[in-house]
Every structure is written in structure tokens, then in C-alpha cells.
Scaffold this motif. Structure first.
Motif, PDB file in Angstrom:
ATOM      1  N   ARG A 292     -22.286   6.125   0.289  1.00 33.87           N
ATOM      2  CA  ARG A 292     -22.661   4.769   0.741  1.00 33.87           C
ATOM      3  C   ARG A 292     -23.268   3.954  -0.403  1.00 33.87           C
ATOM      4  O   ARG A 292     -22.982   2.767  -0.554  1.00 33.87           O
ATOM      5  CB  ARG A 292     -23.623   4.841   1.917  1.00 33.87           C
ATOM      6  N   GLU A 293     -24.096   4.589  -1.213  1.00 36.23           N
ATOM      7  CA  GLU A 293     -24.703   3.886  -2.350  1.00 36.23           C
ATOM      8  C   GLU A 293     -23.649   3.465  -3.375  1.00 36.23           C
ATOM      9  O   GLU A 293     -23.712   2.360  -3.920  1.00 36.23           O
ATOM     10  CB  GLU A 293     -25.768   4.766  -3.005  1.00 36.23           C
ATOM     11  N   ARG A 294     -22.675   4.340  -3.658  1.00 37.71           N
ATOM     12  CA  ARG A 294     -21.629   3.978  -4.620  1.00 37.71           C
ATOM     13  C   ARG A 294     -20.766   2.836  -4.076  1.00 37.71           C
ATOM     14  O   ARG A 294     -20.412   1.910  -4.810  1.00 37.71           O
ATOM     15  CB  ARG A 294     -20.735   5.180  -4.932  1.00 37.71           C
ATOM     16  N   LEU A 295     -20.423   2.894  -2.792  1.00 34.58           N
ATOM     17  CA  LEU A 295     -19.614   1.835  -2.198  1.00 34.58           C
ATOM     18  C   LEU A 295     -20.379   0.513  -2.184  1.00 34.58           C
ATOM     19  O   LEU A 295     -19.801  -0.544  -2.449  1.00 34.58           O
ATOM     20  CB  LEU A 295     -19.163   2.230  -0.798  1.00 34.58           C
TER      21      LEU A 295
ATOM     22  N   ARG B  19     -11.616  -5.111  -0.421  1.00 30.74           N
ATOM     23  CA  ARG B  19     -10.820  -4.542   0.682  1.00 30.74           C
ATOM     24  C   ARG B  19     -10.902  -3.022   0.669  1.00 30.74           C
ATOM     25  O   ARG B  19     -11.018  -2.380   1.720  1.00 30.74           O
ATOM     26  CB  ARG B  19      -9.367  -5.011   0.593  1.00 30.74           C
ATOM     27  N   GLU B  20     -10.843  -2.433  -0.519  1.00 29.59           N
ATOM     28  CA  GLU B  20     -10.938  -0.972  -0.633  1.00 29.59           C
ATOM     29  C   GLU B  20     -12.297  -0.470  -0.173  1.00 29.59           C
ATOM     30  O   GLU B  20     -12.392   0.545   0.531  1.00 29.59           O
ATOM     31  CB  GLU B  20     -10.686  -0.529  -2.079  1.00 29.59           C
ATOM     32  N   VAL B  21     -13.356  -1.170  -0.572  1.00 28.53           N
ATOM     33  CA  VAL B  21     -14.705  -0.770  -0.163  1.00 28.53           C
ATOM     34  C   VAL B  21     -14.819  -0.815   1.356  1.00 28.53           C
ATOM     35  O   VAL B  21     -15.341   0.117   1.977  1.00 28.53           O
ATOM     36  CB  VAL B  21     -15.776  -1.660  -0.841  1.00 28.53           C
ATOM     37  N   GLU B  22     -14.326  -1.883   1.970  1.00 31.96           N
ATOM     38  CA  GLU B  22     -14.387  -2.004   3.431  1.00 31.96           C
ATOM     39  C   GLU B  22     -13.628  -0.847   4.093  1.00 31.96           C
ATOM     40  O   GLU B  22     -14.120  -0.237   5.045  1.00 31.96           O
ATOM     41  CB  GLU B  22     -13.814  -3.345   3.884  1.00 31.96           C
ATOM     42  N   ALA B  23     -12.448  -0.535   3.595  1.00 30.51           N
ATOM     43  CA  ALA B  23     -11.663   0.561   4.169  1.00 30.51           C
ATOM     44  C   ALA B  23     -12.392   1.892   4.012  1.00 30.51           C
ATOM     45  O   ALA B  23     -12.458   2.695   4.965  1.00 30.51           O
ATOM     46  CB  ALA B  23     -10.290   0.627   3.500  1.00 30.51           C
ATOM     47  N   LYS B  24     -12.966   2.142   2.847  1.00 30.23           N
ATOM     48  CA  LYS B  24     -13.661   3.405   2.614  1.00 30.23           C
ATOM     49  C   LYS B  24     -14.917   3.513   3.462  1.00 30.23           C
ATOM     50  O   LYS B  24     -15.256   4.600   3.938  1.00 30.23           O
ATOM     51  CB  LYS B  24     -13.985   3.557   1.130  1.00 30.23           C
ATOM     52  N   LYS B  25     -15.623   2.403   3.663  1.00 25.28           N
ATOM     53  CA  LYS B  25     -16.797   2.437   4.533  1.00 25.28           C
ATOM     54  C   LYS B  25     -16.396   2.766   5.968  1.00 25.28           C
ATOM     55  O   LYS B  25     -17.096   3.505   6.659  1.00 25.28           O
ATOM     56  CB  LYS B  25     -17.544   1.100   4.485  1.00 25.28           C
ATOM     57  N   ARG B  26     -15.273   2.241   6.407  1.00 20.48           N
ATOM     58  CA  ARG B  26     -14.805   2.534   7.759  1.00 20.48           C
ATOM     59  C   ARG B  26     -14.381   3.995   7.889  1.00 20.48           C
ATOM     60  O   ARG B  26     -14.635   4.639   8.916  1.00 20.48           O
ATOM     61  CB  ARG B  26     -13.676   1.585   8.127  1.00 20.48           C
ATOM     62  N   ILE B  27     -13.743   4.528   6.840  1.00 21.06           N
ATOM     63  CA  ILE B  27     -13.382   5.953   6.836  1.00 21.06           C
ATOM     64  C   ILE B  27     -14.650   6.799   6.915  1.00 21.06           C
ATOM     65  O   ILE B  27     -14.725   7.771   7.666  1.00 21.06           O
ATOM     66  CB  ILE B  27     -12.550   6.315   5.585  1.00 21.06           C
ATOM     67  N   LEU B  28     -15.658   6.428   6.140  1.00 16.85           N
ATOM     68  CA  LEU B  28     -16.924   7.152   6.139  1.00 16.85           C
ATOM     69  C   LEU B  28     -17.572   7.119   7.524  1.00 16.85           C
ATOM     70  O   LEU B  28     -18.058   8.145   8.019  1.00 16.85           O
ATOM     71  CB  LEU B  28     -17.847   6.543   5.088  1.00 16.85           C
ATOM     72  N   ASP B  29     -17.544   5.968   8.180  1.00 18.88           N
ATOM     73  CA  ASP B  29     -18.075   5.865   9.548  1.00 18.88           C
ATOM     74  C   ASP B  29     -17.320   6.798  10.495  1.00 18.88           C
ATOM     75  O   ASP B  29     -17.928   7.487  11.321  1.00 18.88           O
ATOM     76  CB  ASP B  29     -17.968   4.426  10.065  1.00 18.88           C
TER      77      ASP B  29
END
Length: 123
Positions: free
Chosen positions: A9-12, A66-76
Motif C-alpha cells: 500500500r505504501e509503494r502504491l 490507472r495501474e495503481v488503481e487496478a493494483k489497489k483493487r487487486i490488493l483489496d
């Protein structure tokens, strides 16, 4: 596992912060490349090898966001998957948690050069 999730989360958040402020006040427009020149909407920089220019233009801040948003959603989704595993029988719980943790470790791999990255996370 919580430590790895916090690290991700911190890196994103860092990636998002940098991409949001790229360009002049964050309005970076669309980046394009022609030959050795990258056009950043507000200015051009030349002298890049054509493949380097194409790489820079391809990874403009809008795409990074867009990549950050997608990765945050994957993490969730992974956090939910791991939390739901608590309600499973022991064998299934362990397998699901191991699978979730394996995916988290893969997500952290691009940040393996960060000082806070822990080698035990390496897949």
C-alpha cells in the motif's frame, strides 16, 4: 502478511503521488514519442534512443495512475479473500492463505530494490 500488505500500500501510494504531480502541477497531458523525441505536451525532450522514448511515453502518469488503481483493487480483493479463508476448515484455510500470500509476494517483486523490501517476501 500484514507487513507485506502495508509495504505494498505504501509503494502504491508513492507511485500515485509521483504520477499525480508529474508535469506542471500534475496536468501532464498525453505523452507521445517520435523518433528520439518525447513530447510531454508542455515541452519536448530529444536525444532519447527511439526505444527509450517509446518506453517513457508508454509509461506516462495517466497510465501509472490507472495501474495503481487496478493494483489497489487487486490488493483489496486479496485481503478479502484471505479474510474469508478464516471461516474455512483448517486445510482449506491454509491453502487459501498460502495462495493469497503468494500473489502478494508477486505483487511486491517490482519493489524488491526498495530498502523496506524483505528478502523473505521474494517468491
Amino acid at each position: 502478511m500484514d507487513e507485506l500488505i502495508t509495504f505494498l500500500r505504501e509503494r502504491l501510494d508513492e507511485d500515485e503521488r509521483v504520477a499525480s504531480t508529474a508535469g506542471d502541477g500534475g496536468d501532464c497531458g498525453t505523452w507521445t514519442t517520435t523518433g528520439e523525441t518525447v513530447d510531454f505536451d508542455q515541452y519536448e525532450i530529444s536525444g532519447f534512443h527511439p526505444s527509450t522514448g517509446a518506453h517513457v511515453a508508454r509509461h506516462d502518469p495517466a497510465r501509472t495512475l490507472r495501474e495503481v488503481e487496478a493494483k489497489k483493487r487487486i490488493l483489496d480483493e486479496l485481503e478479502g479473500f484471505i479474510a474469508e479463508a478464516e471461516d474455512l476448515p483448517q486445510d482449506e484455510r491454509n491453502a487459501d492463505k498460502a495462495e493469497g500470500f503468494g500473489i502478494l509476494r508477486l505483487m511486491a517483486l517490482p519493489y524488491s530494490d526498495h530498502p523496506a523490501y524483505q528478502e523473505e517476501w521474494r517468491p
